[in-house]
Design a protein around this motif. Structure first.
Motif, mmCIF file in Angstrom:
data_model
loop_
_atom_site.group_PDB
_atom_site.id
_atom_site.type_symbol
_atom_site.label_atom_id
_atom_site.label_comp_id
_atom_site.label_asym_id
_atom_site.label_seq_id
_atom_site.Cartn_x
_atom_site.Cartn_y
_atom_site.Cartn_z
ATOM 1 N N MET A 25 13.163 14.784 -58.812
ATOM 2 C CA MET A 25 12.000 15.662 -58.907
ATOM 3 C C MET A 25 11.966 16.584 -57.691
ATOM 4 O O MET A 25 11.935 16.131 -56.560
ATOM 5 C CB MET A 25 10.714 14.828 -58.949
ATOM 6 C CG MET A 25 10.515 14.056 -60.249
ATOM 7 S SD MET A 25 9.038 13.022 -60.235
ATOM 8 C CE MET A 25 9.614 11.655 -59.231
ATOM 9 N N ASP A 26 11.994 17.868 -57.972
ATOM 10 C CA ASP A 26 11.939 18.869 -56.912
ATOM 11 C C ASP A 26 10.687 19.698 -57.122
ATOM 12 O O ASP A 26 10.573 20.454 -58.094
ATOM 13 C CB ASP A 26 13.195 19.748 -56.969
ATOM 14 C CG ASP A 26 13.210 20.794 -55.861
ATOM 15 O OD1 ASP A 26 12.269 20.812 -55.038
ATOM 16 O OD2 ASP A 26 14.161 21.601 -55.830
ATOM 17 N N PHE A 27 9.730 19.570 -56.211
ATOM 18 C CA PHE A 27 8.460 20.264 -56.358
ATOM 19 C C PHE A 27 8.380 21.535 -55.512
ATOM 20 O O PHE A 27 7.312 22.098 -55.335
ATOM 21 C CB PHE A 27 7.296 19.331 -55.987
ATOM 22 C CG PHE A 27 7.196 18.118 -56.870
ATOM 23 C CD1 PHE A 27 7.629 18.155 -58.186
ATOM 24 C CD2 PHE A 27 6.669 16.932 -56.383
ATOM 25 C CE1 PHE A 27 7.538 17.042 -59.006
ATOM 26 C CE2 PHE A 27 6.567 15.816 -57.188
ATOM 27 C CZ PHE A 27 7.005 15.867 -58.506
ATOM 28 N N ALA A 28 9.521 21.972 -54.991
ATOM 29 C CA ALA A 28 9.518 23.227 -54.240
ATOM 30 C C ALA A 28 9.163 24.379 -55.171
ATOM 31 O O ALA A 28 9.599 24.422 -56.326
ATOM 32 C CB ALA A 28 10.894 23.458 -53.609
ATOM 33 N N PHE A 29 8.365 25.319 -54.680
ATOM 34 C CA PHE A 29 7.961 26.451 -55.506
ATOM 35 C C PHE A 29 9.136 27.405 -55.677
ATOM 36 O O PHE A 29 9.806 27.767 -54.698
ATOM 37 C CB PHE A 29 6.789 27.195 -54.860
ATOM 38 C CG PHE A 29 5.562 26.349 -54.650
ATOM 39 C CD1 PHE A 29 5.242 25.338 -55.546
ATOM 40 C CD2 PHE A 29 4.737 26.563 -53.558
ATOM 41 C CE1 PHE A 29 4.111 24.555 -55.365
ATOM 42 C CE2 PHE A 29 3.605 25.792 -53.364
ATOM 43 C CZ PHE A 29 3.297 24.783 -54.266
ATOM 44 N N ASP A 30 9.376 27.823 -56.913
ATOM 45 C CA ASP A 30 10.442 28.790 -57.145
ATOM 46 C C ASP A 30 9.940 30.190 -56.785
ATOM 47 O O ASP A 30 8.779 30.390 -56.413
ATOM 48 C CB ASP A 30 10.952 28.717 -58.591
ATOM 49 C CG ASP A 30 9.891 29.086 -59.625
ATOM 50 O OD1 ASP A 30 8.822 29.615 -59.248
ATOM 51 O OD2 ASP A 30 10.139 28.837 -60.822
ATOM 52 N N ALA A 31 10.833 31.172 -56.904
ATOM 53 C CA ALA A 31 10.514 32.528 -56.444
ATOM 54 C C ALA A 31 9.326 33.119 -57.199
ATOM 55 O O ALA A 31 8.456 33.779 -56.602
ATOM 56 C CB ALA A 31 11.745 33.423 -56.605
ATOM 57 N N ARG A 32 9.264 32.874 -58.514
ATOM 58 C CA ARG A 32 8.156 33.448 -59.277
ATOM 59 C C ARG A 32 6.831 32.818 -58.877
ATOM 60 O O ARG A 32 5.816 33.506 -58.753
ATOM 61 C CB ARG A 32 8.394 33.260 -60.783
ATOM 62 C CG ARG A 32 7.367 34.032 -61.603
ATOM 63 C CD ARG A 32 7.608 33.981 -63.070
ATOM 64 N NE ARG A 32 6.656 34.845 -63.775
ATOM 65 C CZ ARG A 32 6.323 34.698 -65.050
ATOM 66 N NH1 ARG A 32 6.890 33.744 -65.771
ATOM 67 N NH2 ARG A 32 5.444 35.510 -65.618
ATOM 68 N N THR A 33 6.841 31.504 -58.680
ATOM 69 C CA THR A 33 5.611 30.826 -58.268
ATOM 70 C C THR A 33 5.157 31.329 -56.907
ATOM 71 O O THR A 33 3.967 31.578 -56.688
ATOM 72 C CB THR A 33 5.824 29.305 -58.226
ATOM 73 O OG1 THR A 33 6.309 28.863 -59.502
ATOM 74 C CG2 THR A 33 4.526 28.580 -57.908
ATOM 75 N N GLU A 34 6.083 31.477 -55.987
ATOM 76 C CA GLU A 34 5.732 31.972 -54.651
ATOM 77 C C GLU A 34 5.139 33.370 -54.723
ATOM 78 O O GLU A 34 4.157 33.684 -54.037
ATOM 79 C CB GLU A 34 6.973 31.972 -53.745
ATOM 80 C CG GLU A 34 7.410 30.594 -53.269
ATOM 81 C CD GLU A 34 6.481 30.026 -52.195
ATOM 82 O OE1 GLU A 34 5.362 30.540 -51.995
ATOM 83 O OE2 GLU A 34 6.872 29.037 -51.557
ATOM 84 N N GLU A 35 5.731 34.206 -55.574
ATOM 85 C CA GLU A 35 5.215 35.572 -55.714
ATOM 86 C C GLU A 35 3.782 35.553 -56.256
ATOM 87 O O GLU A 35 2.893 36.239 -55.733
ATOM 88 C CB GLU A 35 6.114 36.373 -56.659
ATOM 89 C CG GLU A 35 5.613 37.792 -56.890
ATOM 90 C CD GLU A 35 6.388 38.514 -57.985
ATOM 91 O OE1 GLU A 35 6.061 39.686 -58.242
ATOM 92 O OE2 GLU A 35 7.299 37.894 -58.587
#
Length: 404
Positions: free
Chosen positions: A1-11
């Motif tokens: 499980m990787d809960f790091a925010f992807d680029a779209r979420t960060e944007e």
């Protein structure tokens, strides 16, 4: 499980955080001023429509809907941190983004189960934020925690369904922009399978025989921004059979499909409510003095703040895990996690808000801070979408199956 925010979420997080700071928080007090001057308390303050227009302009619109054809196409894991941010201003932010219940659940139902005509007539204006809607399931005469108890009757007469029954706490129904009800009732009350007795039909608000009788209060609040919570009477209200959603007998299954995402969305927003309470608690702790010391130097206040931070971090991880599991194995596969967050999150957030109220003294229960209203909303979610005890019962039975 990787809960790091992807680029779209960060944007989107960056956009949404800026939108909250620049538009939403300043609008909270203004919306109250405008509401006081309205002819009806159920009318929408002008600033809310301005927020909606700005959110749409910035692409912060229909973020909740994973169906890319109709919504933003975000996964549950992508949407979770965004819903959390909106929870910091639960009266304004979800509505501004067209991500407020019960419209969200109703749009999901129409997306998944509606036919093309139903989508054109009702889903499209809901997606555009032109109308609001309500979901009519809960009834005052029965324990609605067991949806098989509902008594509203939907009988077929030729090419029409005739609906008779009484509903209450129908969220959104007081808003004059609420144009459509999704009504759950029994089309086959004597059917052998108690989970196939129910159906859902679309009932326009202006249908003869539909009466929005009164607003129900929640801890004394009428919840104007949410559209209130009404008692609604259906007295031989007639609609075409084409207003049936899905198939006869499919209402219970549709309700379960609707409530799964709704439960996690509530829990996401609850974490934002807890974060707002912690922020207010910390600001109060460093700005007030009692018995010769700042409140923030009192040991008991240290404990409250530390415990609140630990609790929020735990809850957020559980919610993110649930979102990830819903994305990877579906709502049914995430059964345990959905029920776990629905049990754990409201009760923990109620406790955090309660401590923040205590730290604010009389101000905490006043209208000058959002805490009392946050408390009412969080406490209600220990009942709404299924009371804690129902989820505990189901979760325990699921666990016990392993040992039988």
């Amino acid at each position: 499980m990787d809960f790091a925010f992807d680029a779209r979420t960060e944007e989107l997080r960056g956009k949404l955080l800026a939108f909250m700071d620049e538009y939403v928080y300043p609008a909270e007090a203004l919306a109250e001023e405008q509401r006081a001057a309205l002819a009806s308390p159920w009318d929408t303050p002008a600033v809310v429509e301005e927020l909606k227009a700005e959110a749409r302009r910035q692409g912060l619109w229909n973020l909740f809907l994973p169906d890319a054809e109709y919504g933003a196409g975000l996964t549950n894991l992508q949407y979770a941190p965004l819903a959390e941010i909106t929870g910091r201003s639960p009266q304004l932010a979800p509505t501004a983004l067209n991500c407020a219940a019960p419209d969200t659940g109703n749009m999901e139902v129409l997306t998944q189960f509606g036919d093309e005509q139903q989508k054109k007539q009702w889903l499209e204006p809901l997606l555009a934020g032109e109308i609001r809607s309500a979901f009519a399931m809960t009834e005052p005469e029965v324990a609605s925690s067991d949806a098989t108890n509902i008594t509203t009757h939907i009988r077929r007469e030729g090419d029409e369904y005739v609906i008779t029954g009484r509903k209450w706490y129908i969220s959104g129904a007081m808003n004059p922009d609420c144009k459509i009800f999704i009504v759950m009732g029994k089309t086959d009350p004597e059917g052998a399978d108690i989970r196939r007795q129910q159906s859902m039909v679309l009932v326009p608000r202006d249908t003869p025989g539909v009466t929005v009788k009164r607003a129900m209060q929640v801890f004394g609040y009428e919840d104007h921004y949410h559209g209130g919570h009404a008692e609604v009477i259906f007295d031989d209200a007639r609609v075409p059979v084409t207003n049936l959603i899905g198939e006869e007998g499919g209402g219970f299954a549709i309700a379960q499909a609707r409530l799964g995402p709704g439960r996690i969305h509530h829990c996401m927003r609850l974490i934002g409510m807890a974060e707002r309470a912690i922020e207010l608690m910390c600001r109060r702790a460093v700005s007030r003095t009692a018995f010769g010391k700042a409140l923030g130097q009192q040991g008991v206040v240290h404990n409250w703040i530390a415990d609140a931070r630990v609790t929020v971090e735990q809850l957020r991880l559980l919610v993110l895990k649930t979102a990830w599991k819903m994305d990877t194995v579906g709502n049914r596969g995430a059964h345990t996690e959905i029920q776990a967050i629905k049990i754990a999150t409201p009760r923990a957030v109620v406790d955090i808000i309660d401590r923040a109220i205590q730290l604010h003294g009389a101000g905490g229960v006043s209208q000058d801070f959002p805490l009392a209203e946050l408390y009412a909303g969080a406490r209600t979610l220990m009942i709404a979408d299924g009371p804690d005890e129902v989820h505990q019962r189901s979760l325990a039975r699921h666990e016990l199956k392993k040992y039988l």
